[in-house]
Design a protein around this motif. Structure first.
Motif, PDB file in Angstrom:
ATOM      1  N   SER A  52      38.009  35.377  47.956  1.00  0.00           N
ATOM      2  CA  SER A  52      38.220  34.330  46.958  1.00  0.00           C
ATOM      3  C   SER A  52      37.431  33.095  47.358  1.00  0.00           C
ATOM      4  O   SER A  52      37.319  32.789  48.542  1.00  0.00           O
ATOM      5  CB  SER A  52      39.711  33.978  46.900  1.00  0.00           C
ATOM      6  OG  SER A  52      39.914  32.779  46.187  1.00  0.00           O
ATOM      7  N   THR A  53      36.882  32.422  46.370  1.00  0.00           N
ATOM      8  CA  THR A  53      36.306  31.095  46.605  1.00  0.00           C
ATOM      9  C   THR A  53      37.210  30.050  45.980  1.00  0.00           C
ATOM     10  O   THR A  53      37.770  29.184  46.666  1.00  0.00           O
ATOM     11  CB  THR A  53      34.887  30.995  45.991  1.00  0.00           C
ATOM     12  OG1 THR A  53      34.048  31.917  46.667  1.00  0.00           O
ATOM     13  CG2 THR A  53      34.326  29.581  46.132  1.00  0.00           C
ATOM     14  N   ARG A  54      37.401  30.138  44.661  1.00  0.00           N
ATOM     15  CA  ARG A  54      38.128  29.123  43.906  1.00  0.00           C
ATOM     16  C   ARG A  54      39.617  29.062  44.247  1.00  0.00           C
ATOM     17  O   ARG A  54      40.158  27.985  44.544  1.00  0.00           O
ATOM     18  CB  ARG A  54      38.008  29.406  42.400  1.00  0.00           C
ATOM     19  CG  ARG A  54      36.736  28.948  41.771  1.00  0.00           C
ATOM     20  CD  ARG A  54      36.351  29.916  40.661  1.00  0.00           C
ATOM     21  NE  ARG A  54      35.838  31.120  41.296  1.00  0.00           N
ATOM     22  CZ  ARG A  54      34.562  31.304  41.548  1.00  0.00           C
ATOM     23  NH1 ARG A  54      33.671  30.463  41.121  1.00  0.00           N
ATOM     24  NH2 ARG A  54      34.148  32.368  42.215  1.00  0.00           N
ATOM     25  N   THR A  55      40.287  30.204  44.156  1.00  0.00           N
ATOM     26  CA  THR A  55      41.750  30.208  44.269  1.00  0.00           C
ATOM     27  C   THR A  55      42.191  29.760  45.667  1.00  0.00           C
ATOM     28  O   THR A  55      43.053  28.910  45.819  1.00  0.00           O
ATOM     29  CB  THR A  55      42.298  31.619  43.966  1.00  0.00           C
ATOM     30  OG1 THR A  55      41.696  32.072  42.754  1.00  0.00           O
ATOM     31  CG2 THR A  55      43.799  31.620  43.814  1.00  0.00           C
ATOM     32  N   ARG A 104      47.211  36.952  47.702  1.00  0.00           N
ATOM     33  CA  ARG A 104      46.312  37.760  46.852  1.00  0.00           C
ATOM     34  C   ARG A 104      46.221  39.146  47.475  1.00  0.00           C
ATOM     35  O   ARG A 104      46.052  39.286  48.688  1.00  0.00           O
ATOM     36  CB  ARG A 104      44.925  37.127  46.766  1.00  0.00           C
ATOM     37  CG  ARG A 104      43.914  38.055  46.087  1.00  0.00           C
ATOM     38  CD  ARG A 104      42.613  37.385  45.775  1.00  0.00           C
ATOM     39  NE  ARG A 104      42.759  36.456  44.659  1.00  0.00           N
ATOM     40  CZ  ARG A 104      41.722  35.885  44.037  1.00  0.00           C
ATOM     41  NH1 ARG A 104      40.483  36.154  44.419  1.00  0.00           N
ATOM     42  NH2 ARG A 104      41.919  35.062  43.035  1.00  0.00           N
ATOM     43  N   HIS A 132      47.417  37.017  37.351  1.00  0.00           N
ATOM     44  CA  HIS A 132      46.822  35.912  38.116  1.00  0.00           C
ATOM     45  C   HIS A 132      47.349  34.640  37.430  1.00  0.00           C
ATOM     46  O   HIS A 132      46.636  33.970  36.684  1.00  0.00           O
ATOM     47  CB  HIS A 132      45.294  36.017  38.040  1.00  0.00           C
ATOM     48  CG  HIS A 132      44.540  35.097  38.953  1.00  0.00           C
ATOM     49  ND1 HIS A 132      45.150  34.106  39.704  1.00  0.00           N
ATOM     50  CD2 HIS A 132      43.219  35.008  39.236  1.00  0.00           C
ATOM     51  CE1 HIS A 132      44.210  33.467  40.411  1.00  0.00           C
ATOM     52  NE2 HIS A 132      43.034  33.994  40.142  1.00  0.00           N
ATOM     53  N   PRO A 259      36.431  32.544  34.257  1.00  0.00           N
ATOM     54  CA  PRO A 259      37.246  32.224  35.444  1.00  0.00           C
ATOM     55  C   PRO A 259      36.425  32.125  36.722  1.00  0.00           C
ATOM     56  O   PRO A 259      36.874  31.509  37.695  1.00  0.00           O
ATOM     57  CB  PRO A 259      38.232  33.397  35.523  1.00  0.00           C
ATOM     58  CG  PRO A 259      37.544  34.525  34.821  1.00  0.00           C
ATOM     59  CD  PRO A 259      36.719  33.891  33.740  1.00  0.00           C
TER      60      PRO A 259
HETATM   61  N1   CP Z   1      38.861  32.853  39.358  1.00  0.00           N
HETATM   62  C1   CP Z   1      39.149  33.270  40.595  1.00  0.00           C
HETATM   63  O1   CP Z   1      40.238  33.775  40.890  1.00  0.00           O
HETATM   64  O2   CP Z   1      38.119  33.084  41.487  1.00  0.00           O
HETATM   65  P1   CP Z   1      38.149  33.470  43.052  1.00  0.00           P
HETATM   66  O3   CP Z   1      38.181  34.973  43.122  1.00  0.00           O
HETATM   67  O4   CP Z   1      36.901  32.876  43.627  1.00  0.00           O
HETATM   68  O5   CP Z   1      39.396  32.874  43.642  1.00  0.00           O
END
Ligand code: CP
Length: 311
Positions: A52-55, A104, A132, A259
């Protein structure tokens, strides 16, 4: 409401209360006072079995901005890599008196299973193709801030619906809030019985995008494609990739959402992804921090406006 495992079954007032609190955190961050003390002395662990980057980053920032102590655990650096099970990992972390565990996992239902073994609040940061929830909340906040409301909007969710937890959480949330949802995908990427979730299904972008207010693109999840779901990337882009021509079918003021992470040239053309008059992809990321602050605050501190919403 100790945990946030999914959007399914959530009442509109619960969703509204979280969005209202997140709105407050957006304004607070924009005014320059990023850090508060709401969760001082509390401990949050991010446990990510998938990348993951964002979450992950936004949960970490959200926890820090609320004054909590936060630790990130990646699976490759944990004892999961030595064969420790999901449950043993959860029970071990639970013994450290956590206030919240953000999880996650690649398997649908794994986060719920884990939540039954611990005392702390558990937040689903994405489980397999199931849900999610914080993604749907941040998407809703982005839409609500731009359009002023969620009810009566026509939203198209396009692409790899089959593997998408983002699609499922968004369908539940948007239906609960009175929006109308369409899903658009090749037959091979449309789950059977998807209409039972209260959506209209299309296999033609040109029909499905007609007059929509929101175009929500999904990532083609190559890592979950074990069969031959799509003939080729080139063909997928031709029929289902969002470009200027297909976008022209939506309402002139339709918002473009994704997303992330994006596969440019697969599900979305760079030309529209980077059209910041209409693409709100960067705003979605900004809203992600505020929404996660609202969720952590509500679950851990039992924020008063959440309780008021129940009255
Ligand atoms: N949108 C999202 O969940 O991105 P990541 O997988 O980078 O967290």
């Amino acid at each position: 409401h100790r945990h946030l495992l999914g959007i399914e079954g959530k009442h509109p007032w619960e969703i509204k209360a979280l969005l209202d609190l997140a709105d407050h955190y957006v304004e607070q961050s924009r005014s320059g006072s990023k850090k508060t003390e709401e969760l001082r002395g509390r401990t949050i662990v991010n446990l990510f079995f998938e990348n993951s980057t964002r979450t992950r980053t936004s949960f970490e920032l959200a926890a820090q901005r609320l004054g909590a102590d936060v630790i990130n655990m990646g699976v490759s650096t944990s004892s999961v890599s030595k064969g420790e099970t999901l449950i043993d990992t959860a029970v071990t972390l639970n013994a450290m008196h956590l206030d919240a565990l953000v999880v996650r996992h690649g398997d649908s239902g794994a986060v719920q299973l884990l939540s039954e073994k611990v005392n702390c609040a558990v937040i689903n940061a994405g489980d397999g193709s199931h849900e999610h929830p914080t993604q749907a909340l941040l998407d809703a906040l982005t839409i609500r801030r731009r359009k002023g409301h969620l009810d009566n909007l026509l939203v198209a969710i396009c692409g790899d619906v089959l593997h998408s937890r983002v699609a499922r959480s968004n369908i539940h949330l948007l239906n609960a809030m009175g929006a109308r949802v369409r899903v658009i995908a090749p037959k091979t990427l449309l789950p059977t019985g998807i209409e039972e979730l209260g959506v209209e299904a299309f296999t033609d972008m040109r029909q499905g995008l007609k007059d929509v207010d929101i175009v929500m693109m999904l990532r083609v999840q190559n890592e979950r494609m074990t069969g031959s779901y799509i003939p080729s990337i080139r063909e997928f882009f031709h029929f289902f990739g969002l470009d200027r021509e297909k976008l022209a079918l939506a309402k002139p003021d339709a918002l473009i959402m994704h997303p992330g992470p994006m596969n440019r040239g697969v599900e979305i053309d760079s030309d529209v992804a980077d059209d910041f008059e209409r693409s709100v992809i960067r705003e979605q990321v900004e809203m992600g921090v505020a929404v996660r602050m609202a969720v952590l605050d509500t679950l851990i501190r039992n924020a008063p406006n959440f309780a008021e919403g129940a009255a």
